[in-house]
Design an enzyme around this catalytic site. Structure first.
Site, short mmCIF file in Angstrom:
data_model
loop_
_atom_site.label_atom_id
_atom_site.label_comp_id
_atom_site.label_asym_id
_atom_site.label_seq_id
_atom_site.Cartn_x
_atom_site.Cartn_y
_atom_site.Cartn_z
CE LYS A 192 36.04 42.14 28.63
NZ LYS A 192 36.97 41.03 28.28
N GLY A 245 29.94 35.93 34.54
CA GLY A 245 31.31 35.78 35.05
C GLY A 245 31.28 35.57 36.54
CB SER A 246 33.94 35.85 39.04
OG SER A 246 34.35 37.17 38.78
CB THR A 247 30.13 36.22 42.82
OG1 THR A 247 29.35 35.11 42.37
CG2 THR A 247 29.32 37.02 43.82
CB VAL A 249 33.98 40.57 37.71
CG1 VAL A 249 33.83 41.59 36.60
CG2 VAL A 249 35.45 40.26 37.94
N GLY A 250 30.93 40.63 39.04
CA GLY A 250 29.51 41.01 38.95
C GLY A 250 29.19 42.17 39.87
CD GLU A 268 22.56 33.77 33.86
OE1 GLU A 268 22.97 32.79 34.51
OE2 GLU A 268 21.38 33.93 33.53
CB CYS A 302 28.65 28.65 35.94
SG CYS A 302 27.53 28.28 34.58
CD GLU A 399 32.32 29.30 40.29
OE1 GLU A 399 32.65 30.50 40.32
OE2 GLU A 399 31.46 28.86 39.52
P1 NAD Z 1 35.49 36.96 35.37
O1 NAD Z 1 34.44 37.56 36.22
O2 NAD Z 1 36.89 37.08 35.78
O3 NAD Z 1 35.42 37.54 33.89
C1 NAD Z 1 34.23 37.53 33.14
C2 NAD Z 1 34.27 38.65 32.14
O4 NAD Z 1 34.30 39.88 32.86
C3 NAD Z 1 35.50 38.65 31.25
O5 NAD Z 1 35.13 39.06 29.96
C4 NAD Z 1 36.38 39.71 31.90
O6 NAD Z 1 37.28 40.33 31.01
C5 NAD Z 1 35.34 40.70 32.39
N1 NAD Z 1 35.80 41.56 33.47
C6 NAD Z 1 36.80 41.34 34.37
N2 NAD Z 1 36.93 42.41 35.19
C7 NAD Z 1 36.01 43.32 34.81
C8 NAD Z 1 35.62 44.61 35.29
N3 NAD Z 1 36.26 45.20 36.30
N4 NAD Z 1 34.60 45.24 34.69
C9 NAD Z 1 33.94 44.66 33.67
N5 NAD Z 1 34.26 43.46 33.16
C10 NAD Z 1 35.28 42.78 33.73
O7 NAD Z 1 35.03 35.45 35.19
P2 NAD Z 1 35.77 34.34 34.40
O8 NAD Z 1 36.93 33.95 35.23
O9 NAD Z 1 35.97 34.74 32.99
O10 NAD Z 1 34.66 33.19 34.37
C11 NAD Z 1 34.50 32.34 35.39
C12 NAD Z 1 33.32 32.76 36.25
O11 NAD Z 1 32.15 32.92 35.46
C13 NAD Z 1 32.97 31.71 37.26
O12 NAD Z 1 32.69 32.30 38.49
C14 NAD Z 1 31.72 31.08 36.67
O13 NAD Z 1 30.89 30.44 37.59
C15 NAD Z 1 31.07 32.24 36.04
N6 NAD Z 1 30.12 31.79 35.01
C16 NAD Z 1 28.79 31.88 35.27
C17 NAD Z 1 27.88 31.41 34.35
C18 NAD Z 1 26.41 31.49 34.59
O14 NAD Z 1 25.65 31.31 33.65
N7 NAD Z 1 25.97 31.75 35.78
C19 NAD Z 1 28.33 30.87 33.15
C20 NAD Z 1 29.69 30.79 32.94
C21 NAD Z 1 30.58 31.27 33.88
#
Ligand code: NAD
Length: 501
Positions: A192, A245-247, A249-250, A268, A302, A399
């Site tokens: 996704k 993605g973000s902490t 949502v992680g 990540e 990130c 961040e």
């Molecule tokens: P996000 O967490 O908002 O979204 C990331 C993904 O998660 C998207 O595909 C989104 O649709 C999905 N998502 C959102 N809500 C969800 C849920 N409830 N359940 C499952 N999936 C869901 O992050 P973002 O705004 O897309 O990206 C930015 C963040 O990603 C920043 O915090 C950045 O540091 C982090 N990031 C980390 C790395 C790394 O390698 N550590 C790399 C790139 C980005």
């Protein structure tokens, strides 16, 4: 690539034809079951460029069924590693052949510089795919001499059906950091992409099919996080979720795994990385690295070196040099080859960054330069530097994910280490010094997954990458990443005159 000019030769508008906007399930592009679509917006102008199928729970169900069938009965996990590797090599060649078009898609979807998209981003993507294509026939276990009259061997078997949830900041390279080791391991998957950047992922699905990856192995569901993403995280028949993605949502993904089938997860997540510049560093080079460290990809990185710590002996000279250089930092259309910084990915991110800037001013930090929107259209923000920042301020803790640097002064090495570690994150750190003892001491004292000494953003297929602390766990890249998609089975057998016989 089809290019459409808007008649103004100075505006560098190049719109690639958008060929793929439907979900990719079991080798076919299909509409979502609901028939719903969502808009993909060009951040250069805030205009709609495509309507993309909006996948939801039912579509995820359909995709997981295809991936499960391909895993349980299909050829992919049963092929030899070298056969899988050959198909992956072909996939990588197809990416290179279409690099311009793919880079242009990421530019209109994410506002990324077209020049950076072609290289390093798309080139890194095909490079990562080749790295794991080469690894596919080197996955093996061990032979164990057990105590007593027994011996055992281990098998490293593919984990099963994988869900990859991808962010928008590097839609291509993060796609391949995740998909490539999973393909090499013999897994099948549902990917996704972020709702802000769905276009290149669908193109990659098309290329995967062209390369000969069997139906059902790589499925792509475009859609939103709380619906399609959450359905992947909580699915009972997905064996592993790899989330970037973000902490925040992680944490949700981890909860969903815990309350569904205890699937394996790797995370990540975000970062707030320090760049520590010691007195002996070359001021001119340090200023260049500090700017690129935070402004690369308009700060939507990130590992952005958003907290820059400078030793007091060169602080004033460095501040002056940064101001000099930032005046020449060109913001504008990401297709323009002279531009260094394009628009933020969308209005939400743009508003979020501007509100952090306001917060920084209210907290008492000094706005040295920037801090305002740039231009009249689209989501551009001036490159921004704050001074007089304290570790406790929100702009030093959160961040921001935008072109905003916090510039801070330190006296001693211990002070630098304490401040650098004063964060809940631990993704990356940079150290600029020619003193080997200082570099060694600091690199061992910082709790982060990657330390760059006298460089920054040096990312390579062979070098593991991932977080300490709340930046997540599990490693992308390098041979370590294969472990995320494999599990170990021990096979034990009696030998000689064992009482078992
Ligand atoms: P996000 O967490 O908002 O979204 C990331 C993904 O998660 C998207 O595909 C989104 O649709 C999905 N998502 C959102 N809500 C969800 C849920 N409830 N359940 C499952 N999936 C869901 O992050 P973002 O705004 O897309 O990206 C930015 C963040 O990603 C920043 O915090 C950045 O540091 C982090 N990031 C980390 C790395 C790394 O390698 N550590 C790399 C790139 C980005």
């Amino acid at each position: 690539m089809e290019v459409e000019a808007d008649g103004n030769s100075e505006s560098f508008i190049k719109i690639p034809e958008i060929k793929f906007t439907k979900l990719f399930i079991n080798g076919n592009f299909v509409d979502s079951i609901s028939g719903k679509t969502f808009e993909s917006i060009d951040p250069r102008r805030g205009e709609v460029i495509a309507k993309v199928a909006e996948g939801d729970k039912e579509d995820v169900e359909f995709a997981v069924k295809a991936a499960r069938e391909a895993f349980d009965h299909g050829p992919w996990p049963r092929l030899s590693g070298s056969a899988r590797g050959r198909i992956m090599m072909k996939f990588a060649d197809l990416i290179d052949e279409n690099a311009e078009e793919l880079a242009a898609l990421d530019t209109i979807d994410a506002g990324k510089l077209f020049s950076l998209g072609k290289s390093p981003d798309i080139a890194l993507s095909s490079g990562i795919l080749r790295y794991y294509a080469g690894a596919a026939d080197k996955i093996h276990g061990e032979t164990l001499k057990m105590s007593g009259e027994l011996q055992a061997y281990t098998l490293r078997e593919p984990i099963g059906v994988v869900g990859h949830i991808i962010p928008w900041n590097f839609p291509s390279s993060i796609f391949f950091m995740n998909v490539s080791p999973a393909l090499a391991s013999g897994c099948t998957m549902v990917v996704k992409p972020a709702e802000q950047t769905p276009l290149s992922a669908l193109y990659y699905a098309h290329l995967a099919k062209q390369a000969g990856i069997p139906n059902g192995v790589l499925n792509v569901i475009t859609g939103f996080g709380p619906t399609a993403g959450a359905a992947i995280a909580s699915h009972m028949d997905i064996d592993k979720v790899s989330f970037t993605g973000s902490t925040e949502v992680g944490r949700l993904v981890m909860q969903a795994a815990a309350t569904s089938n205890l699937k394996h997860i790797s995370l990540e997540l975000g970062g707030k990385s320090p760049l520590i510049i010691f007195d002996d560093a070359d001021v001119d080079k340090a200023a260049d690295l500090a700017l690129v460290g935070v402004l690369y990809n308009k700060g939507e990185t990130c590992v952005a070196g958003s907290r820059v710590f400078v030793q007091e002996g060169i602080y004033d000279a460095l501040e002056k040099k940064l101001l000099e250089k930032i005046k020449k930092w060109v913001v504008g259309d990401p297709f323009d080859p002279s531009v260094l910084q394009g628009p933020q990915v969308d209005k939400t991110q743009y508003d979020r960054i501007l509100s952090y800037i306001e917060h920084g001013k209210r907290e008492g930090a000094t706005l040295l330069t920037g801090g305002k929107p740039w231009g009249e259209k689209g989501y551009y923000i001036e490159p921004t530097i704050f001074t007089d920042v304290k570790d406790s301020m929100l702009i030093a803790r959160d961040e921001i994910f935008g072109p905003v640097m916090s510039l801070m002064k330190f006296k001693t090495i211990d002070e630098a280490i304490t401040s650098a570690n004063a964060t809940r994150y631990g993704l990356a750190a940079g150290i600029l010094t020619n003193n080997l003892n200082v570099a060694n001491t600091v690199s061992r004292s910082i709790r982060a997954g990657i330390i760059w000494i006298n460089c920054y953003f040096a990312i390579d297929g062979d070098c593991p990458f991932g977080g300490y602390k709340m930046s997540g766990f599990g490693r992308n890249l390098g041979m370590d990443a294969l472990d995320k998609y494999l599990q170990v089975k021990s096979v034990v057998t009696p030998i000689y005159n064992s009482p078992w016989l």
